[in-house]
Design a protein around this motif. Structure first.
Motif, PDB file in Angstrom:
ATOM      1  N   GLU A  74       5.974   0.991 -10.399  1.00  0.00           N
ATOM      2  CA  GLU A  74       6.806   0.391  -9.614  1.00  0.00           C
ATOM      3  C   GLU A  74       6.433  -1.104  -9.455  1.00  0.00           C
ATOM      4  O   GLU A  74       7.144  -2.154  -9.659  1.00  0.00           O
ATOM      5  N   GLN A  75       5.039  -1.347  -9.143  1.00  0.00           N
ATOM      6  CA  GLN A  75       4.736  -2.819  -9.030  1.00  0.00           C
ATOM      7  C   GLN A  75       3.383  -2.719  -8.723  1.00  0.00           C
ATOM      8  O   GLN A  75       2.676  -1.753  -8.642  1.00  0.00           O
ATOM      9  N   LYS A  76       2.400  -3.918  -8.900  1.00  0.00           N
ATOM     10  CA  LYS A  76       1.181  -4.063  -8.394  1.00  0.00           C
ATOM     11  C   LYS A  76       1.058  -3.781  -7.048  1.00  0.00           C
ATOM     12  O   LYS A  76       1.618  -4.393  -6.094  1.00  0.00           O
ATOM     13  N   GLN A  77       0.193  -2.324  -6.810  1.00  0.00           N
ATOM     14  CA  GLN A  77      -0.010  -2.206  -5.322  1.00  0.00           C
ATOM     15  C   GLN A  77      -1.312  -1.267  -5.464  1.00  0.00           C
ATOM     16  O   GLN A  77      -1.878  -1.120  -6.327  1.00  0.00           O
ATOM     17  N   VAL A  78      -1.769  -1.233  -4.079  1.00  0.00           N
ATOM     18  CA  VAL A  78      -3.033  -0.275  -3.821  1.00  0.00           C
ATOM     19  C   VAL A  78      -2.471   1.017  -3.572  1.00  0.00           C
ATOM     20  O   VAL A  78      -1.834   1.406  -2.592  1.00  0.00           O
ATOM     21  N   ILE A  79      -2.962   2.069  -4.434  1.00  0.00           N
ATOM     22  CA  ILE A  79      -2.451   3.525  -4.394  1.00  0.00           C
ATOM     23  C   ILE A  79      -3.752   4.563  -3.893  1.00  0.00           C
ATOM     24  O   ILE A  79      -4.647   4.417  -4.643  1.00  0.00           O
ATOM     25  N   ALA A  80      -3.448   4.995  -2.666  1.00  0.00           N
ATOM     26  CA  ALA A  80      -4.346   5.978  -2.369  1.00  0.00           C
ATOM     27  C   ALA A  80      -4.014   7.473  -2.818  1.00  0.00           C
ATOM     28  O   ALA A  80      -2.957   7.590  -2.778  1.00  0.00           O
ATOM     29  N   GLY A 137      -8.132  15.635  -5.388  1.00  0.00           N
ATOM     30  CA  GLY A 137      -7.989  16.286  -6.740  1.00  0.00           C
ATOM     31  C   GLY A 137      -6.993  15.535  -7.750  1.00  0.00           C
ATOM     32  O   GLY A 137      -7.420  16.098  -8.973  1.00  0.00           O
ATOM     33  N   ALA A 138      -6.570  14.667  -7.488  1.00  0.00           N
ATOM     34  CA  ALA A 138      -5.605  13.887  -8.288  1.00  0.00           C
ATOM     35  C   ALA A 138      -6.277  13.674  -9.663  1.00  0.00           C
ATOM     36  O   ALA A 138      -5.722  13.842 -10.965  1.00  0.00           O
ATOM     37  N   ARG A 146       3.334  13.198 -11.290  1.00  0.00           N
ATOM     38  CA  ARG A 146       4.574  12.693 -11.606  1.00  0.00           C
ATOM     39  C   ARG A 146       4.964  11.612 -10.542  1.00  0.00           C
ATOM     40  O   ARG A 146       5.343  10.359 -10.988  1.00  0.00           O
ATOM     41  N   VAL A 147       4.479  11.664  -9.237  1.00  0.00           N
ATOM     42  CA  VAL A 147       4.496  10.760  -8.290  1.00  0.00           C
ATOM     43  C   VAL A 147       3.919   9.562  -8.846  1.00  0.00           C
ATOM     44  O   VAL A 147       4.223   8.312  -8.323  1.00  0.00           O
ATOM     45  N   ILE A 148       2.479   9.689  -8.908  1.00  0.00           N
ATOM     46  CA  ILE A 148       1.370   8.726  -9.320  1.00  0.00           C
ATOM     47  C   ILE A 148       2.009   7.963 -10.422  1.00  0.00           C
ATOM     48  O   ILE A 148       1.967   6.683 -10.326  1.00  0.00           O
ATOM     49  N   ALA A 149       2.438   8.461 -11.341  1.00  0.00           N
ATOM     50  CA  ALA A 149       2.856   7.901 -12.415  1.00  0.00           C
ATOM     51  C   ALA A 149       4.012   7.057 -12.017  1.00  0.00           C
ATOM     52  O   ALA A 149       4.163   5.730 -12.490  1.00  0.00           O
ATOM     53  N   PHE A 190       0.816  -1.302  -0.124  1.00  0.00           N
ATOM     54  CA  PHE A 190       0.101  -0.102   0.066  1.00  0.00           C
ATOM     55  C   PHE A 190       0.977   1.173  -0.263  1.00  0.00           C
ATOM     56  O   PHE A 190       1.889   1.338   0.700  1.00  0.00           O
ATOM     57  N   VAL A 191       0.532   2.400  -0.729  1.00  0.00           N
ATOM     58  CA  VAL A 191       1.028   3.599  -0.689  1.00  0.00           C
ATOM     59  C   VAL A 191       0.273   4.710  -0.589  1.00  0.00           C
ATOM     60  O   VAL A 191      -0.790   4.537  -1.585  1.00  0.00           O
ATOM     61  N   ASP A 192       0.518   5.668   0.059  1.00  0.00           N
ATOM     62  CA  ASP A 192      -0.475   6.953  -0.143  1.00  0.00           C
ATOM     63  C   ASP A 192       0.188   8.093  -0.836  1.00  0.00           C
ATOM     64  O   ASP A 192       1.344   8.425  -0.312  1.00  0.00           O
ATOM     65  N   ALA A 193      -0.296   8.307  -2.112  1.00  0.00           N
ATOM     66  CA  ALA A 193       0.337   9.316  -3.035  1.00  0.00           C
ATOM     67  C   ALA A 193       0.653  10.556  -2.272  1.00  0.00           C
ATOM     68  O   ALA A 193       1.744  11.062  -2.409  1.00  0.00           O
ATOM     69  N   ASP A 194      -0.262  11.037  -1.402  1.00  0.00           N
ATOM     70  CA  ASP A 194       0.109  12.257  -0.727  1.00  0.00           C
ATOM     71  C   ASP A 194       1.283  12.128   0.118  1.00  0.00           C
ATOM     72  O   ASP A 194       2.068  13.281   0.296  1.00  0.00           O
ATOM     73  N   GLU A 195       1.556  11.031   0.792  1.00  0.00           N
ATOM     74  CA  GLU A 195       2.801  10.871   1.652  1.00  0.00           C
ATOM     75  C   GLU A 195       3.916  10.737   0.765  1.00  0.00           C
ATOM     76  O   GLU A 195       5.018  11.303   1.270  1.00  0.00           O
ATOM     77  N   GLU A 196       3.971  10.294  -0.268  1.00  0.00           N
ATOM     78  CA  GLU A 196       5.078  10.125  -1.158  1.00  0.00           C
ATOM     79  C   GLU A 196       5.387  11.396  -1.798  1.00  0.00           C
ATOM     80  O   GLU A 196       6.669  11.843  -1.941  1.00  0.00           O
ATOM     81  N   ILE A 197       4.198  12.340  -2.135  1.00  0.00           N
ATOM     82  CA  ILE A 197       4.552  13.838  -2.502  1.00  0.00           C
ATOM     83  C   ILE A 197       5.308  14.567  -1.343  1.00  0.00           C
ATOM     84  O   ILE A 197       6.291  15.290  -1.636  1.00  0.00           O
TER      85      ILE A 197
END
Length: 183
Positions: free
Chosen positions: A86-92, A96-97, A78-81, A45-52
């Motif tokens: 990367e791999q099959k995963q669940v992305i939150a 507004g994304a 760019r982060v979501i792309a 699992f990954v949260d796009a906002d946390e990655e940003i």
């Protein structure tokens, strides 16, 4: 009885290597549901906002304040792309994304988009618990959320799956997603 020859795109989604991307308004539970969905499916699992925030070394609010929403949306895309590659995963994702045309096209072509939805009254209660949402800092949260829903829901409707959670326990929402995926 189910027709064994009627295989929908959603039915094949779980078996595919595509990531599962959760979209929807703020407060709908994308991160919480996403974590539980990933655990149940044995996926990362990954949260796009946390990655940003990690990439920028700034909070979302600081990015908005210093550089504006357009700059944030470009970094978000760019982060979501990158996450989808990367791999099959669940992305939150952030609420507004999916509104960004490029980000939406990336998600729709490279992932299974899952629109999590809930009544505005429920979202207002949930977002009142945190004051970290830049779009809510200058007005009445209910009015802002109603306006966002009016604008965003027709775009969110492009997602392959639409799951309404409302006030049901997160586990029920997770099970609805898994069922919709055909697992």
């Amino acid at each position: 009885m189910k027709d064994p020859f009627n295989h929908s795109v959603a039915h094949c989604a779980l078996a595919s290597d595509k990531p599962l991307v959760l979209i929807g308004l703020m407060g709908v539970g994308k991160t919480t549901v996403g974590r539980r969905l990933a655990k149940k499916l044995d996926l990362p699992f990954v949260d796009a906002d946390e990655e940003i925030e990690k990439a920028a070394d700034l909070s979302i609010a600081e990015i908005f304040d210093r550089f504006g929403e357009d700059y944030f949306r470009d970094g978000e895309r760019r982060v979501i792309a990158r996450l989808m590659e990367e791999q099959k995963q669940v992305i939150a994702t952030g609420g507004g994304a999916f509104m960004n045309e490029e980000t939406r096209a990336l998600i729709l072509s490279n992932a299974v988009a899952i629109w999590l939805d809930a009544d505005i009254d429920i979202l207002v209660k949930r977002v009142a618990r945190r004051d970290t949402r830049p779009l809510l800092k200058d007005g009445d949260p209910e009015t802002i959320l109603r306006n966002l829903a009016k604008t965003r829901n027709p775009i969110y409707a492009q997602a392959q799956l639409h799951i309404t959670g409302n006030d049901s326990p997160h586990e029920i929402t997770v099970n609805r997603i898994i069922e919709a995926l055909g697992a």
